[in-house]
Design an enzyme around this catalytic site. Structure first.
Site, mmCIF file in Angstrom:
data_model
loop_
_atom_site.group_PDB
_atom_site.id
_atom_site.type_symbol
_atom_site.label_atom_id
_atom_site.label_comp_id
_atom_site.label_asym_id
_atom_site.label_seq_id
_atom_site.Cartn_x
_atom_site.Cartn_y
_atom_site.Cartn_z
ATOM 1 N N GLY A 126 -7.480 52.130 106.328
ATOM 2 C CA GLY A 126 -7.201 52.943 105.230
ATOM 3 C C GLY A 126 -7.535 54.470 105.625
ATOM 4 N N ASP A 159 -14.667 54.216 100.574
ATOM 5 C CA ASP A 159 -15.303 53.165 99.666
ATOM 6 C C ASP A 159 -16.831 53.102 99.975
ATOM 7 O OD1 ASP A 159 -13.092 52.154 98.712
ATOM 8 O OD2 ASP A 159 -13.017 50.511 100.211
ATOM 9 N N ARG A 168 -12.496 47.497 96.147
ATOM 10 C CA ARG A 168 -12.110 46.039 95.982
ATOM 11 C C ARG A 168 -13.353 45.282 96.020
ATOM 12 N NH1 ARG A 168 -7.622 45.200 99.803
ATOM 13 N NH2 ARG A 168 -6.846 47.069 98.716
ATOM 14 N N THR A 220 -13.843 55.588 105.509
ATOM 15 C CA THR A 220 -13.358 55.118 104.275
ATOM 16 C C THR A 220 -13.898 55.749 102.989
ATOM 17 O OG1 THR A 220 -13.683 52.948 102.955
ATOM 18 C CG2 THR A 220 -15.246 53.287 104.679
ATOM 19 N N ASP A 254 -14.332 49.000 107.520
ATOM 20 C CA ASP A 254 -14.932 47.980 107.927
ATOM 21 C C ASP A 254 -14.159 47.208 108.882
ATOM 22 O OD1 ASP A 254 -17.332 46.410 107.307
ATOM 23 O OD2 ASP A 254 -16.078 44.966 106.454
ATOM 24 N N ASP A 313 -18.532 51.775 101.933
ATOM 25 C CA ASP A 313 -19.216 50.464 102.092
ATOM 26 C C ASP A 313 -19.854 49.805 103.578
ATOM 27 O OD1 ASP A 313 -16.717 50.346 103.145
ATOM 28 O OD2 ASP A 313 -16.168 48.679 101.884
ATOM 29 N N ARG A 349 -2.308 49.210 109.601
ATOM 30 C CA ARG A 349 -2.865 47.757 109.737
ATOM 31 C C ARG A 349 -2.015 47.341 110.883
ATOM 32 N NH1 ARG A 349 -4.681 49.163 104.160
ATOM 33 N NH2 ARG A 349 -6.715 49.346 104.434
HETATM 34 P P1 ADP Z 1 -9.999 49.280 107.093
HETATM 35 O O1 ADP Z 1 -10.701 49.685 108.504
HETATM 36 O O2 ADP Z 1 -9.970 50.493 106.225
HETATM 37 O O3 ADP Z 1 -10.926 48.441 106.467
HETATM 38 P P2 ADP Z 1 -8.378 46.970 107.601
HETATM 39 O O4 ADP Z 1 -9.379 46.000 107.253
HETATM 40 O O5 ADP Z 1 -6.968 46.755 107.224
HETATM 41 O O6 ADP Z 1 -8.731 48.438 107.163
HETATM 42 O O7 ADP Z 1 -8.560 47.048 109.209
HETATM 43 C C1 ADP Z 1 -7.564 47.647 110.042
HETATM 44 C C2 ADP Z 1 -7.231 47.128 111.252
HETATM 45 O O8 ADP Z 1 -8.321 46.738 112.192
HETATM 46 C C3 ADP Z 1 -6.393 45.686 110.767
HETATM 47 O O9 ADP Z 1 -4.909 45.902 110.765
HETATM 48 C C4 ADP Z 1 -6.386 45.342 112.392
HETATM 49 O O10 ADP Z 1 -5.792 45.350 113.284
HETATM 50 C C5 ADP Z 1 -7.894 45.513 112.831
HETATM 51 N N1 ADP Z 1 -8.909 44.379 112.334
HETATM 52 C C6 ADP Z 1 -9.406 43.963 111.196
HETATM 53 N N2 ADP Z 1 -10.294 43.138 111.204
HETATM 54 C C7 ADP Z 1 -10.256 42.624 112.385
HETATM 55 C C8 ADP Z 1 -10.904 41.540 113.126
HETATM 56 N N3 ADP Z 1 -11.748 40.565 112.557
HETATM 57 N N4 ADP Z 1 -10.508 41.401 114.365
HETATM 58 C C9 ADP Z 1 -9.771 42.267 115.173
HETATM 59 N N5 ADP Z 1 -9.220 43.130 114.454
HETATM 60 C C10 ADP Z 1 -9.537 43.307 113.259
#
Ligand code: ADP
Length: 320
Positions: A12, A129, A173, A127, A104, A131, A73
């Site tokens: 995000g 958030d 969330r 982020t 995260d 968090d 993502r």
């Molecule tokens: P944010 O970073 O804002 O929390 P996301 O949770 O969508 O956003 O994570 C962003 C990207 O990071 C995901 O689309 C994926 O490519 C990668 N990612 C998230 N979790 C994992 C994981 N457990 N292992 C590997 N890559 C991950």
């Protein structure tokens, strides 16, 4: 000393990511180190959308929300094959270390990539958030909170004119930080967060009593993880019999020119990240603790859940 690094934004978007990338880039260039920008998060890493940056590439971005590098993502990055391809694309260009600015999930991906390949990685929490475990600040949280209180000021005017209850849904969330600090600074009467159970019947009874005593309007802020305004609003209207309206801010909260706090803190974090990765450090996230930049173990940051300081819950109730 590393000679060539890369920087990316992922997940995000949040206001201040540009300031962080600018600081990483200019700090590295100042040290005589090459910096690559990766477009579109982990997608760009896998699809080889990378370019070597000069100082001018990060001109005219500190005041902009979003991220000029783009973000995404990426499902493929969640597979070991995807991550190996990403690693190969870095090695092919002589890139020896990576700075990831994201939430995260992005930091979790970075943690896995570092564990599997050994490539040095430094994370920055980006982020709205707020968090990320180990830091009391994430890039963008201040601007987003300011966006919410601006909306609350406007909603208060119309709520007061009509003696209405307004139920405002904000992002968060899994974390109620944004709802809590915006609610407290916007003077909300009720703040619903995922971290704390609430009794809507008791709240509605209390609202009726307050109106009976002469209250002109009520603002309720709901973090999306605690409930949907579209569902809570009609329940409040039915149980109280009072004129109730709902509002959902949505993606407006993600955008906008970053606040002074987000610009300065993102710049500080970006400088720390660049200096750390250049000097060979890895597996850390830079954040803030009580006003000072701190380093947090990357794996700890993603394997622990940040909790909401109970001080906020207390303060919100006392001041309501
Ligand atoms: P944010 O970073 O804002 O929390 P996301 O949770 O969508 O956003 O994570 C962003 C990207 O990071 C995901 O689309 C994926 O490519 C990668 N990612 C998230 N979790 C994992 C994981 N457990 N292992 C590997 N890559 C991950």
């Amino acid at each position: 000393m590393l000679k060539s690094i890369a920087v990316m934004t992922s997940g995000g978007d949040s206001p201040g990511m540009n300031a962080a990338v600018r600081a990483v880039t200019r700090t590295a260039l100042h040290q005589g180190v090459k910096v690559w920008g990766i477009r579109g998060g982990y997608h760009g890493l896998l699809d080889e959308e990378m370019f070597e940056m000069v100082s001018k590439d990060v001109s005219d971005i500190i005041q902009r929300g979003g991220t000029f590098l783009g973000t995404a993502r990426c499902k493929r990055f969640q597979t070991p094959e995807g991550r190996m391809l990403g690693y190969k694309n870095l090695v092919d260009r002589g890139i020896q270390g990576l700075v990831v600015v994201g939430g995260d999930g992005s930091l979790r991906g970075a943690s896995t990539l570092s564990k599997e390949t050994g490539i040095p990685i430094v994370g920055l929490p980006g982020t709205i958030d707020n968090d990320v475990w180990g830091s009391d600040y994430t890039i963008g949280c201040d601007t987003a909170a300011n966006t919410i209180i601006d909306a609350m000021n406007k909603l208060r005017d119309t709520a007061s004119a009509h003696r209405r209850i307004i139920v405002l849904e904000v992002m968060g969330r899994n974390s109620g930080w944004l709802a809590m600090v915006a609610g407290i600074s916007g003077g909300a009467e009720y703040i619903l967060v995922p971290e704390e159970p609430f009794d809507l019947d008791a709240i509605c009874e209390n609202m009726k009593e307050e109106y009976a005593k002469g209250k002109r309007y009520i603002l309720m802020v709901v973090a999306e993880g605690a409930g949907k305004a579209a569902e809570i609003g009609p329940i409040v209207a039915e149980k109280t019999g009072l004129d109730t309206r709902v509002s959902k801010l949505g993606h407006i909260q993600r955008g906008g020119s970053p606040s002074v706090i987000d610009r300065v803190k993102a710049s500080q974090l970006g400088e720390h990240a660049a200096l750390a990765i250049i000097s060979g450090l890895s597996d850390i996230v830079f954040g803030f603790n009580r006003g000072h930049v701190v380093s947090i173990n990357l794996h700890d940051a993603v394997n622990n859940k940040k909790t909401l300081d109970p001080m906020y819950m207390r303060l919100a109730k006392v001041l309501a």
